[in-house]
Motif scaffolding. Sequence first.
Motif, PDB file in Angstrom:
ATOM      1  N   ALA A   1       0.676  -1.182  -0.087  1.00 56.74           N
ATOM      2  CA  ALA A   1       0.010  -0.041   0.039  1.00 56.74           C
ATOM      3  C   ALA A   1       0.755   1.241  -0.056  1.00 56.74           C
ATOM      4  O   ALA A   1       0.611   2.161  -1.021  1.00 56.74           O
ATOM      5  CB  ALA A   1      -1.002   0.158   1.175  1.00 56.74           C
ATOM      6  N   ILE A   2       1.698   1.261   0.693  1.00 55.64           N
ATOM      7  CA  ILE A   2       2.760   2.449   1.303  1.00 55.64           C
ATOM      8  C   ILE A   2       3.454   2.807  -0.268  1.00 55.64           C
ATOM      9  O   ILE A   2       3.706   3.976  -0.427  1.00 55.64           O
ATOM     10  CB  ILE A   2       3.525   2.504   2.259  1.00 55.64           C
ATOM     11  CG1 ILE A   2       4.109   4.095   2.511  1.00 55.64           C
ATOM     12  CG2 ILE A   2       4.845   1.454   2.160  1.00 55.64           C
ATOM     13  CD1 ILE A   2       4.601   3.913   4.120  1.00 55.64           C
TER      14      ILE A   2
ATOM     15  N   SER B   1       1.767   6.456   5.117  1.00 63.01           N
ATOM     16  CA  SER B   1       1.851   5.807   6.346  1.00 63.01           C
ATOM     17  C   SER B   1       0.540   5.526   6.851  1.00 63.01           C
ATOM     18  O   SER B   1      -0.101   4.637   7.091  1.00 63.01           O
ATOM     19  CB  SER B   1       2.695   5.953   7.498  1.00 63.01           C
ATOM     20  OG  SER B   1       2.860   5.157   8.278  1.00 63.01           O
ATOM     21  N   SER B   2      -0.213   6.747   7.145  1.00 69.72           N
ATOM     22  CA  SER B   2      -1.531   6.508   7.729  1.00 69.72           C
ATOM     23  C   SER B   2      -2.664   6.038   6.738  1.00 69.72           C
ATOM     24  O   SER B   2      -3.463   5.130   7.144  1.00 69.72           O
ATOM     25  CB  SER B   2      -2.211   7.628   8.518  1.00 69.72           C
ATOM     26  OG  SER B   2      -2.175   8.761   7.354  1.00 69.72           O
ATOM     27  N   GLN B   3      -2.490   6.472   5.606  1.00 67.03           N
ATOM     28  CA  GLN B   3      -3.452   5.927   4.682  1.00 67.03           C
ATOM     29  C   GLN B   3      -3.200   4.539   4.340  1.00 67.03           C
ATOM     30  O   GLN B   3      -3.951   3.633   4.093  1.00 67.03           O
ATOM     31  CB  GLN B   3      -3.143   6.756   3.312  1.00 67.03           C
ATOM     32  CG  GLN B   3      -4.455   6.556   2.169  1.00 67.03           C
ATOM     33  CD  GLN B   3      -4.430   7.307   1.201  1.00 67.03           C
ATOM     34  OE1 GLN B   3      -3.241   8.098   0.743  1.00 67.03           O
ATOM     35  NE2 GLN B   3      -5.566   7.219   0.386  1.00 67.03           N
TER      36      GLN B   3
ATOM     37  N   LEU C   1       7.222  15.526   3.618  1.00 66.54           N
ATOM     38  CA  LEU C   1       6.373  14.489   4.343  1.00 66.54           C
ATOM     39  C   LEU C   1       4.994  15.451   4.569  1.00 66.54           C
ATOM     40  O   LEU C   1       4.072  14.505   4.350  1.00 66.54           O
ATOM     41  CB  LEU C   1       7.001  14.317   5.658  1.00 66.54           C
ATOM     42  CG  LEU C   1       8.290  13.450   5.805  1.00 66.54           C
ATOM     43  CD1 LEU C   1       8.767  13.440   7.268  1.00 66.54           C
ATOM     44  CD2 LEU C   1       7.885  11.982   5.064  1.00 66.54           C
ATOM     45  N   LEU C   2       4.799  16.456   4.534  1.00 71.79           N
ATOM     46  CA  LEU C   2       3.613  17.344   4.673  1.00 71.79           C
ATOM     47  C   LEU C   2       2.823  17.238   3.420  1.00 71.79           C
ATOM     48  O   LEU C   2       1.675  17.067   3.397  1.00 71.79           O
ATOM     49  CB  LEU C   2       3.801  18.592   4.948  1.00 71.79           C
ATOM     50  CG  LEU C   2       4.254  19.050   6.523  1.00 71.79           C
ATOM     51  CD1 LEU C   2       4.474  20.534   6.678  1.00 71.79           C
ATOM     52  CD2 LEU C   2       3.309  18.656   7.596  1.00 71.79           C
TER      53      LEU C   2
ATOM     54  N   ARG D   1       3.539  14.567   0.938  1.00 70.29           N
ATOM     55  CA  ARG D   1       3.367  13.123   0.721  1.00 70.29           C
ATOM     56  C   ARG D   1       2.569  12.329   1.606  1.00 70.29           C
ATOM     57  O   ARG D   1       1.498  11.576   1.464  1.00 70.29           O
ATOM     58  CB  ARG D   1       4.673  12.279   0.325  1.00 70.29           C
ATOM     59  CG  ARG D   1       5.319  12.725  -0.790  1.00 70.29           C
ATOM     60  CD  ARG D   1       4.397  12.939  -1.957  1.00 70.29           C
ATOM     61  NE  ARG D   1       5.151  13.040  -3.419  1.00 70.29           N
ATOM     62  CZ  ARG D   1       5.161  14.341  -3.819  1.00 70.29           C
ATOM     63  NH1 ARG D   1       4.719  15.532  -3.359  1.00 70.29           N
ATOM     64  NH2 ARG D   1       5.920  14.535  -5.116  1.00 70.29           N
ATOM     65  N   ASP D   2       2.808  12.469   3.056  1.00 70.43           N
ATOM     66  CA  ASP D   2       2.265  11.800   3.930  1.00 70.43           C
ATOM     67  C   ASP D   2       0.975  12.365   4.489  1.00 70.43           C
ATOM     68  O   ASP D   2      -0.160  11.577   4.787  1.00 70.43           O
ATOM     69  CB  ASP D   2       3.059  11.673   5.386  1.00 70.43           C
ATOM     70  CG  ASP D   2       4.013  10.502   4.945  1.00 70.43           C
ATOM     71  OD1 ASP D   2       4.838  10.626   5.959  1.00 70.43           O
ATOM     72  OD2 ASP D   2       4.323  10.044   3.959  1.00 70.43           O
ATOM     73  N   GLN D   3       0.905  13.875   4.392  1.00 72.98           N
ATOM     74  CA  GLN D   3      -0.482  14.092   4.972  1.00 72.98           C
ATOM     75  C   GLN D   3      -1.246  14.781   3.802  1.00 72.98           C
ATOM     76  O   GLN D   3      -2.619  15.389   3.876  1.00 72.98           O
ATOM     77  CB  GLN D   3      -0.027  15.214   5.710  1.00 72.98           C
ATOM     78  CG  GLN D   3       0.486  14.733   7.079  1.00 72.98           C
ATOM     79  CD  GLN D   3       0.813  15.894   8.229  1.00 72.98           C
ATOM     80  OE1 GLN D   3      -0.077  16.946   8.260  1.00 72.98           O
ATOM     81  NE2 GLN D   3       1.828  15.587   9.223  1.00 72.98           N
ATOM     82  N   GLY D   4      -0.829  14.857   2.561  1.00 76.99           N
ATOM     83  CA  GLY D   4      -1.480  15.365   1.335  1.00 76.99           C
ATOM     84  C   GLY D   4      -1.823  16.732   1.418  1.00 76.99           C
ATOM     85  O   GLY D   4      -2.851  17.122   0.714  1.00 76.99           O
ATOM     86  N   LEU D   5      -1.169  17.655   1.966  1.00 72.86           N
ATOM     87  CA  LEU D   5      -1.195  19.212   2.173  1.00 72.86           C
ATOM     88  C   LEU D   5      -0.854  19.646   0.900  1.00 72.86           C
ATOM     89  O   LEU D   5       0.157  19.250   0.171  1.00 72.86           O
ATOM     90  CB  LEU D   5      -0.374  19.599   3.343  1.00 72.86           C
ATOM     91  CG  LEU D   5      -0.733  19.118   4.571  1.00 72.86           C
ATOM     92  CD1 LEU D   5       0.134  19.912   5.580  1.00 72.86           C
ATOM     93  CD2 LEU D   5      -2.169  19.292   5.038  1.00 72.86           C
ATOM     94  N   SER D   6      -1.967  21.019   0.456  1.00 73.95           N
ATOM     95  CA  SER D   6      -1.388  21.574  -0.817  1.00 73.95           C
ATOM     96  C   SER D   6      -0.039  22.496  -0.331  1.00 73.95           C
ATOM     97  O   SER D   6       0.191  22.696   0.680  1.00 73.95           O
ATOM     98  CB  SER D   6      -2.353  22.577  -1.086  1.00 73.95           C
ATOM     99  OG  SER D   6      -2.646  23.550   0.168  1.00 73.95           O
TER     100      SER D   6
END
Length: 195
Positions: free
Chosen positions: A38-39, A45-47, A139-140, A142-147
Amino acid sequence: MTINSMDEKLLLQQIAEGSEKAFAVLVEQKWNNIYWQAITYVKSSSQAQDIVQDVFLKVWQKRKDLPQVERFDSYLFIMARNHIISALRKKTVLPLSDDALEVEEKNYLPDRALSQKTLAELIARAVDLLPQQQRTAYLLSRDQGLSHEEIASNMKVSKEAVKKHICRALNFLRSYISVHSEITTILSMFYIIMS
């Protein structure tokens, strides 16, 4: 304890009969394989953890069918692939075709899962080597999907600075992976040969 094919059939039968203990053993043994699969695609990681939980929830819901499953690893791989496709469709504006991750059961090989795990580990090592600002922006994103705007606000820098940090991070990751992938491929092949 690892599961061999005889034990796996018994384990699947016990799960089909409702054994939560057998199910816990299965989850413990198979969690990492699905997580790394998945990753590799969702980059979060959370997704990835959410996908793994959804897959095992579905396995539990369909537990009565498990004794008829001939190749459980392939069954699990395809179920995970379908959840990943679904997650990617939700994340993208354009619909993602099934061809993007289409893998037939007959084409799934254990060394493919190994290479996905190895690639994810390689990326994680490369991310750890990034300078602090680049790592944070990456990381913000890719991991958190922030714009870019959200990242700029979070990091208290300009949107242009965020773009530069992410661009430099991606360039470094590409270089690092290309340099280290040959070594990783050799190590993976050695692992497969020796196991």
